[in-house]
Motif scaffolding. Structure first.
Motif, PDB file in Angstrom:
ATOM      1  N   UNK A   1       1.261  -1.508  -0.043  1.00  0.00           N
ATOM      2  CA  UNK A   1      -0.113  -0.207  -0.535  1.00  0.00           C
ATOM      3  C   UNK A   1       0.833   1.439  -0.077  1.00  0.00           C
ATOM      4  N   UNK A   2       1.790   1.134   0.922  1.00  0.00           N
ATOM      5  CA  UNK A   2       2.987   2.384   0.546  1.00  0.00           C
ATOM      6  C   UNK A   2       3.513   2.638  -0.565  1.00  0.00           C
ATOM      7  N   UNK A   3       3.551   1.249  -1.196  1.00  0.00           N
ATOM      8  CA  UNK A   3       4.340   1.678  -2.475  1.00  0.00           C
ATOM      9  C   UNK A   3       3.576   2.247  -3.631  1.00  0.00           C
ATOM     10  N   UNK A   4       2.267   2.103  -3.465  1.00  0.00           N
ATOM     11  CA  UNK A   4       1.379   2.628  -4.428  1.00  0.00           C
ATOM     12  C   UNK A   4       1.013   4.447  -3.890  1.00  0.00           C
ATOM     13  N   UNK A   5       0.729   4.230  -2.937  1.00  0.00           N
ATOM     14  CA  UNK A   5       0.337   5.843  -2.306  1.00  0.00           C
ATOM     15  C   UNK A   5       2.002   6.729  -2.678  1.00  0.00           C
ATOM     16  N   UNK A   6       2.824   5.743  -2.723  1.00  0.00           N
ATOM     17  CA  UNK A   6       4.006   6.713  -3.382  1.00  0.00           C
ATOM     18  C   UNK A   6       4.494   6.965  -4.656  1.00  0.00           C
ATOM     19  N   UNK A   7       3.507   5.553  -5.455  1.00  0.00           N
ATOM     20  CA  UNK A   7       3.463   5.983  -6.908  1.00  0.00           C
ATOM     21  C   UNK A   7       2.375   7.000  -7.272  1.00  0.00           C
ATOM     22  N   UNK A   8       1.711   6.746  -6.567  1.00  0.00           N
ATOM     23  CA  UNK A   8       0.907   8.519  -6.781  1.00  0.00           C
ATOM     24  C   UNK A   8       1.290  10.274  -6.429  1.00  0.00           C
ATOM     25  N   UNK A   9       1.881   9.408  -5.448  1.00  0.00           N
ATOM     26  CA  UNK A   9       2.689  11.282  -5.056  1.00  0.00           C
ATOM     27  C   UNK A   9       3.544  11.597  -6.279  1.00  0.00           C
ATOM     28  N   UNK A  10       4.432  10.490  -6.876  1.00  0.00           N
ATOM     29  CA  UNK A  10       5.038  10.951  -8.079  1.00  0.00           C
ATOM     30  C   UNK A  10       4.677  11.260  -9.079  1.00  0.00           C
ATOM     31  N   UNK A  11       3.311  10.485  -9.692  1.00  0.00           N
ATOM     32  CA  UNK A  11       2.637  10.576 -10.418  1.00  0.00           C
ATOM     33  C   UNK A  11       1.891  12.313 -10.370  1.00  0.00           C
ATOM     34  N   UNK A  12       1.371  12.129  -9.546  1.00  0.00           N
ATOM     35  CA  UNK A  12       0.825  14.037  -9.896  1.00  0.00           C
ATOM     36  C   UNK A  12       1.979  15.122  -9.155  1.00  0.00           C
ATOM     37  N   UNK A  13       3.124  14.766  -8.838  1.00  0.00           N
ATOM     38  CA  UNK A  13       4.218  15.649  -8.392  1.00  0.00           C
ATOM     39  C   UNK A  13       4.574  15.509 -10.049  1.00  0.00           C
ATOM     40  N   UNK A  14       4.525  14.747 -10.343  1.00  0.00           N
ATOM     41  CA  UNK A  14       4.975  14.778 -12.515  1.00  0.00           C
ATOM     42  C   UNK A  14       4.189  15.777 -12.847  1.00  0.00           C
TER      43      UNK A  14
END
Length: 456
Positions: free
Chosen positions: A118-131
């Motif tokens: 779950x933490x990895x998917x939250x990190x994915x969401x952050x990375x894409x949002x920042x991009x």
């Protein structure tokens, strides 16, 4: 872990300072991040959705499943158009995966291995949002986009094994809380919520396939934008049109790639690769013992040499490799263990007596692959009773006597993994087969062996 400042909204905090009066305080993102201002008081009104709200909103819209046609069609678009498609759909996909896992009952998401996913998917969401935030409306393909997408892909290499570990942790938690005899396999028959977890795992892994497919496919297309123009007219129904398949040999065929798709997939060549991997694992675990593979009555080597080439078609060869590998691993293990039992557990006697081969049946007639793509893999192992057969595709069932060491960090599909272990092989294979509207069926006779039918 998710950065707490990501998309942090402005908070309008109504803090009661006295019993008769209240004053409103505006807390900015920077003040919360710096720790200089705390949101206090009995009321906290959020003017914009928090991160959880953003993820939940993205997760409400089902992610469309790719088809072979839609994957091929993506090559018609520009790099920037594909990049926009990737960011939009991948953000939705990782939101679905992360959010849905947290909604499973009985605290499934609180297991350490599941929480890591779950933490990895939250990190994915952050990375894409920042991009997306950095690019605004000007979404273009760039080295930065490639790096972020590659990082997300790599981050989830071991997700399947992490979820498998999470299932074991979940079961141990239920045992410690309720009953030491509690098993998920039997509890699911009495507790609908456990069955719900199993159904949702099918959905989770299907969405995960979509996410990994879109990353690998679009990155490959963007890296070789003009390289595969000759394959643009390939149809997923078969690439034999206008090609004299009788005038060439299948061993001379070189893979033709369009993104993550192999447009001239020949199942028997993928089968050969999977058998070599399974044979290595079988010999490693059983003191050099491994059954041969017979295809349509011939040894695999002979079949590849003399058989006519099959009609090729577009498919994700990596998916087919995994399906073949998992079925062959099960078939070879069952064959060796049955033969060892018949030999009194003596490896030398078993070696001298010889092992019955694992047999594969597939259409020889090239044109048949345009209508029915069916492959049967059969073994002469123990076979399964009907009661066991009903459980064979469950995430909660494994025929292995011992579970693998849960502390070993291995990516999915790693050849260092044990020949049998968590019990995820068949259910994941079925999800993969069904992803492109295929299927996987198992028939078995106790004491005589098991037949697995793969429909592509």
């Amino acid at each position: 872990m998710l950065n707490p400042t990501l998309l942090q909204p402005t908070l309008e905090v109504a803090a009661t300072r006295t019993s008769s009066a209240a004053a409103a305080t505006v807390v900015s993102r920077s003040s919360i991040a710096s720790g200089t201002q705390q949101a206090t008081g009995p009321y906290c009104v959020i003017s914009k959705p928090c991160v959880l709200g953003l993820i939940a909103k993205e997760a409400q819209v089902p992610l469309p499943r790719y088809t072979l046609e839609s994957l091929l069609a993506l090559q018609q678009f520009s790099r920037n158009e594909r990049t926009a498609h990737l960011l939009h759909n991948l953000k939705q996909g990782v939101a679905i995966c992360g959010y849905e896992l947290q909604c499973y009952p009985f605290g499934f998401a609180s297991q350490p291995s599941v929480k890591h996913v779950v933490d990895n998917y939250l990190q994915d969401f952050q990375d894409i949002s920042e991009l997306q935030e950095s690019m605004g409306d000007n979404i273009v393909w760039s080295p930065e986009v490639k790096a972020v997408m590659s990082g997300i892909f790599t981050r989830h290499k071991g997700t399947m094994i992490d979820i498998a570990r999470g299932v074991l942790e979940f079961q141990e938690g239920l045992r410690s809380q309720y009953d030491a005899r509690c098993t998920l396999l039997h509890t699911r028959e009495a507790v609908p919520a456990i069955t719900h977890i199993e159904r949702k795992l099918d959905d989770f892994f299907s969405t995960r396939i979509s996410c990994r497919l879109m990353i690998s496919h679009i990155l490959a297309l963007n890296e070789t934008d003009d390289k595969c123009t000759s394959d643009k007219e390939v149809s997923p129904q078969g690439s034999g049109g206008g090609r004299d398949v009788n005038g060439m040999h299948m061993l001379n065929e070189k893979p033709r790639m369009v993104g993550a798709l192999t447009t001239n997939t020949m199942p028997v060549l993928v089968l050969q690769q999977a058998y070599e991997a399974a044979k290595y694992m079988c010999r490693r675990d059983y003191h050099g013992l491994a059954p041969d593979l017979v295809v349509n009555g011939m040894s695999l080597e002979e079949y590849l040499t003399v058989a006519p080439p099959q009609r090729s078609f577009a498919y994700v060869a990596q998916h087919l490799f995994y399906i073949f590998l998992e079925i062959l691993k099960n078939a070879m293990r069952a064959t060796v263990e049955k033969s060892l039992f018949d030999s009194g557990g003596d490896y030398e006697r078993c070696r001298e007596a010889g092992l019955p081969p694992v047999t594969v049946t597939l259409p020889d007639l090239s044109s048949m692959w345009d209508f029915e793509r069916t492959i049967k893999i059969a073994d002469k192992g123990y076979g399964m009773k009907r009661e066991i057969l009903k459980r064979a595709s469950s995430y909660f069932y494994s025929s292995a006597n011992q579970k693998p060491d849960g502390t070993q960090e291995l990516p999915d599909f790693d050849s260092r993994a044990p020949l049998a272990g968590f019990g995820f092989g068949l259910p994941i294979s079925k999800v993969m087969a069904r992803y492109f509207n295929g299927d996987l069926e198992i028939n078995s006779i106790p004491g005589a062996g098991t037949d697995v039918y793969i429909y592509l």
